[in-house]
Design a protein around this motif. Structure first.
Motif, mmCIF file in Angstrom:
data_model
loop_
_atom_site.group_PDB
_atom_site.id
_atom_site.type_symbol
_atom_site.label_atom_id
_atom_site.label_comp_id
_atom_site.label_asym_id
_atom_site.label_seq_id
_atom_site.Cartn_x
_atom_site.Cartn_y
_atom_site.Cartn_z
ATOM 1 N N PHE A 188 35.076 28.741 6.119
ATOM 2 C CA PHE A 188 35.400 28.679 4.696
ATOM 3 C C PHE A 188 35.366 27.227 4.259
ATOM 4 N N PHE A 189 35.080 27.017 3.003
ATOM 5 C CA PHE A 189 35.204 25.709 2.372
ATOM 6 C C PHE A 189 35.269 25.924 0.868
ATOM 7 N N TYR A 190 35.723 24.910 0.138
ATOM 8 C CA TYR A 190 35.935 25.084 -1.301
ATOM 9 C C TYR A 190 35.831 23.747 -2.007
ATOM 10 N N TYR A 191 35.603 23.810 -3.318
ATOM 11 C CA TYR A 191 35.574 22.597 -4.155
ATOM 12 C C TYR A 191 35.593 23.028 -5.619
ATOM 13 N N LYS A 192 35.688 22.058 -6.499
ATOM 14 C CA LYS A 192 35.812 22.347 -7.926
ATOM 15 C C LYS A 192 34.487 22.701 -8.592
ATOM 16 N N CYS A 193 33.356 22.383 -7.956
ATOM 17 C CA CYS A 193 32.062 22.667 -8.571
ATOM 18 C C CYS A 193 31.030 22.965 -7.488
ATOM 19 N N PRO A 194 30.405 24.141 -7.499
ATOM 20 C CA PRO A 194 29.431 24.474 -6.466
ATOM 21 C C PRO A 194 28.152 23.646 -6.548
ATOM 22 N N LYS A 195 27.769 23.223 -7.752
ATOM 23 C CA LYS A 195 26.541 22.425 -7.866
ATOM 24 C C LYS A 195 26.724 21.048 -7.233
ATOM 25 N N LEU A 196 27.828 20.400 -7.553
ATOM 26 C CA LEU A 196 28.086 19.082 -6.958
ATOM 27 C C LEU A 196 28.143 19.186 -5.436
ATOM 28 N N PHE A 197 28.909 20.145 -4.959
ATOM 29 C CA PHE A 197 29.079 20.307 -3.516
ATOM 30 C C PHE A 197 27.764 20.737 -2.866
ATOM 31 N N GLY A 198 27.092 21.717 -3.453
ATOM 32 C CA GLY A 198 25.871 22.248 -2.869
ATOM 33 C C GLY A 198 24.734 21.254 -2.856
ATOM 34 N N ASP A 199 24.581 20.482 -3.933
ATOM 35 C CA ASP A 199 23.517 19.471 -3.976
ATOM 36 C C ASP A 199 23.703 18.437 -2.876
ATOM 37 N N ARG A 200 24.936 17.992 -2.703
ATOM 38 C CA ARG A 200 25.190 16.979 -1.664
ATOM 39 C C ARG A 200 25.063 17.568 -0.263
ATOM 40 N N PHE A 201 25.544 18.800 -0.095
ATOM 41 C CA PHE A 201 25.428 19.501 1.189
ATOM 42 C C PHE A 201 23.947 19.599 1.584
ATOM 43 N N ALA A 202 23.109 20.014 0.641
ATOM 44 C CA ALA A 202 21.679 20.154 0.918
ATOM 45 C C ALA A 202 21.032 18.795 1.171
ATOM 46 N N GLU A 203 21.370 17.800 0.376
ATOM 47 C CA GLU A 203 20.800 16.462 0.547
ATOM 48 C C GLU A 203 21.097 15.909 1.936
ATOM 49 N N TYR A 204 22.359 15.964 2.339
ATOM 50 C CA TYR A 204 22.743 15.432 3.646
ATOM 51 C C TYR A 204 22.105 16.234 4.778
ATOM 52 N N ALA A 205 22.089 17.567 4.643
ATOM 53 C CA ALA A 205 21.562 18.410 5.709
ATOM 54 C C ALA A 205 20.067 18.184 5.918
ATOM 55 N N VAL A 206 19.320 18.106 4.828
ATOM 56 C CA VAL A 206 17.876 17.888 4.944
ATOM 57 C C VAL A 206 17.591 16.505 5.538
ATOM 58 N N GLU A 207 18.348 15.514 5.134
ATOM 59 C CA GLU A 207 18.154 14.161 5.667
ATOM 60 C C GLU A 207 18.425 14.102 7.164
ATOM 61 N N ILE A 208 19.515 14.720 7.606
ATOM 62 C CA ILE A 208 19.856 14.680 9.025
ATOM 63 C C ILE A 208 18.856 15.494 9.843
ATOM 64 N N ARG A 209 18.416 16.622 9.290
ATOM 65 C CA ARG A 209 17.440 17.448 10.005
ATOM 66 C C ARG A 209 16.102 16.731 10.165
ATOM 67 N N THR A 210 15.643 16.056 9.128
ATOM 68 C CA THR A 210 14.302 15.476 9.147
ATOM 69 C C THR A 210 14.279 14.032 9.648
ATOM 70 N N ASN A 211 15.402 13.347 9.523
ATOM 71 C CA ASN A 211 15.416 11.925 9.889
ATOM 72 C C ASN A 211 16.754 11.561 10.523
ATOM 73 N N PRO A 212 17.090 12.175 11.667
ATOM 74 C CA PRO A 212 18.400 11.928 12.278
ATOM 75 C C PRO A 212 18.524 10.505 12.797
ATOM 76 N N PRO A 213 19.724 9.941 12.763
ATOM 77 C CA PRO A 213 19.934 8.625 13.362
ATOM 78 C C PRO A 213 19.556 8.639 14.848
ATOM 79 N N GLN A 214 19.202 7.484 15.363
ATOM 80 C CA GLN A 214 18.808 7.366 16.765
ATOM 81 C C GLN A 214 19.914 7.861 17.696
ATOM 82 N N GLU A 215 21.159 7.709 17.279
ATOM 83 C CA GLU A 215 22.290 8.113 18.105
ATOM 84 C C GLU A 215 22.329 9.623 18.351
#
Length: 334
Positions: A188-215
């Motif tokens: 479960f997770f929650y926030y005040k706005c699904p667009k704000l949360f979802g946009d950032r969730f997708a942005e971070y996830a795609v970045e980590i999937r396609t360009n993960p840090p060397q670590e």
């Protein structure tokens, strides 16, 4: 419900529903939700991925009787498109479904394999400070002997997105122990706005999937990507592990059971009672019996046999030990 300017703040509930197992779990969720929240003031969505290039097969709910009962229990089917994930990473549905929710309305996402046990209006959500499930084991990362440790791995992710790593730490926990680092189960997770949360969730996830840090070179991101990204998103919105008082979700008001054998093995008497009560009406039973694990555990008493194997006050420390005991006794279905 949370209060805004002294007034009760309505919010929406969302789960993901699709063909096969999840359509039956969605029905259990909906039945439990309606039984325990008959006067809920928000909207209840079953988000449904749509066919497209990222799916080999049609992911939509296929059982017309499931759809009829979902409608009866007040669920709104909410279609959404997969732009980033899909068949190869279905956990990404919980990220992309947020884009279809009403913008600006507070939301609570639940994994579909969850039962609602009590009135969610009693849960003291602060939708300005997001959080997620603390019912989690140290599943990620798995530091290599000669590679970076927990600090090096997690810090590289915070640095990637310009987040303050130090303020995310639980300094009461030892250095290089997994609980020191912000980590949630995405049940479960929650926030005040699904667009704000979802946009950032997708942005971070795609970045980590396609360009993960060397670590992260030796770390698996499948199926852990959503749980790797979730603490970063929550921290970026000034949420954290202590934003929601303990005992409500994953406790008195909800049960993330994951699989029916695990529900009977370790969950509360209240969770079992709610499950068996909502599964009893004939119109529901006829549909649920089409799914083998529910048929065997709820209607053919395998659940009772699984429950007799364990002392809920003295369970094995690791989930894997519970699974192994169930498997040895022929009580493992998924």
């Amino acid at each position: 419900m949370a209060k805004a300017n002294g007034k009760i703040q309505p919010f929406n509930i969302v789960i993901v529903g699709q063909t096969n197992r999840l359509q039956y779990e969605a029905l259990l969720f909906a039945a439990s939700f309606r039984a325990t929240n008959p006067d809920f003031k928000g909207r209840f969505f079953v988000a449904e991925p749509q066919p497209g290039p990222l799916w080999q097969d049609d992911p939509r709910i296929t059982n017309a009787h499931v759809l009829e009962l979902l409608d009866e229990f007040g669920a709104e089917i909410l279609p959404f498109e997969n732009r980033h994930f899909g068949q190869k990473y279905p956990h990404g549905n919980k990220i992309e479904a947020l884009s279809a929710l009403p913008e600006g309305d507070p939301f609570v996402f639940f994994d579909t394999d969850t039962l609602i046990l009590d009135d969610l209006a009693q849960v003291p959500f602060d939708f300005d400070r997001p959080s997620a499930s603390n019912r989690v084991e140290g599943t990620w990362p798995k530091p290599e002997l000669y590679g970076p440790g927990y600090t090096g791995i997690w810090k590289s992710l915070y640095d990637r997105f310009g987040l303050d790593f130090e303020s995310s730490l639980d300094l009461s926990q030892p250095d290089e122990y997994w609980r020191r680092y912000l980590y949630f189960n995405a049940g479960f997770f929650y926030y005040k706005c699904p667009k704000l949360f979802g946009d950032r969730f997708a942005e971070y996830a795609v970045e980590i999937r396609t360009n993960p840090p060397q670590e992260l070179a030796c770390q698996s991101l499948n199926p852990w990507l959503d749980q790797v990204v979730l603490p970063l998103v929550i921290h970026s919105f000034r949420g954290g592990r202590d934003a929601l008082p303990e005992g409500y979700l994953d406790g008195s008001h909800s049960c993330h059971y994951r699989l029916l054998p695990m529900l009977y093995a370790r969950e509360s008497d209240k969770a079992v009672d709610v499950l068996e009560e909502i599964a009893e009406p004939n119109r529901v039973k006829k549909v649920l019996k089409q799914y083998e694990p529910i048929k065997r555990f709820v209607y053919q008493n395998k659940g009772e046999k699984a429950r007799a194997l364990f002392d809920r006050d003295n369970l094995p420390r690791r989930e894997q030990q519970i699974r192994q005991t169930l498997k040895k006794n022929g009580l493992w279905l998924r």
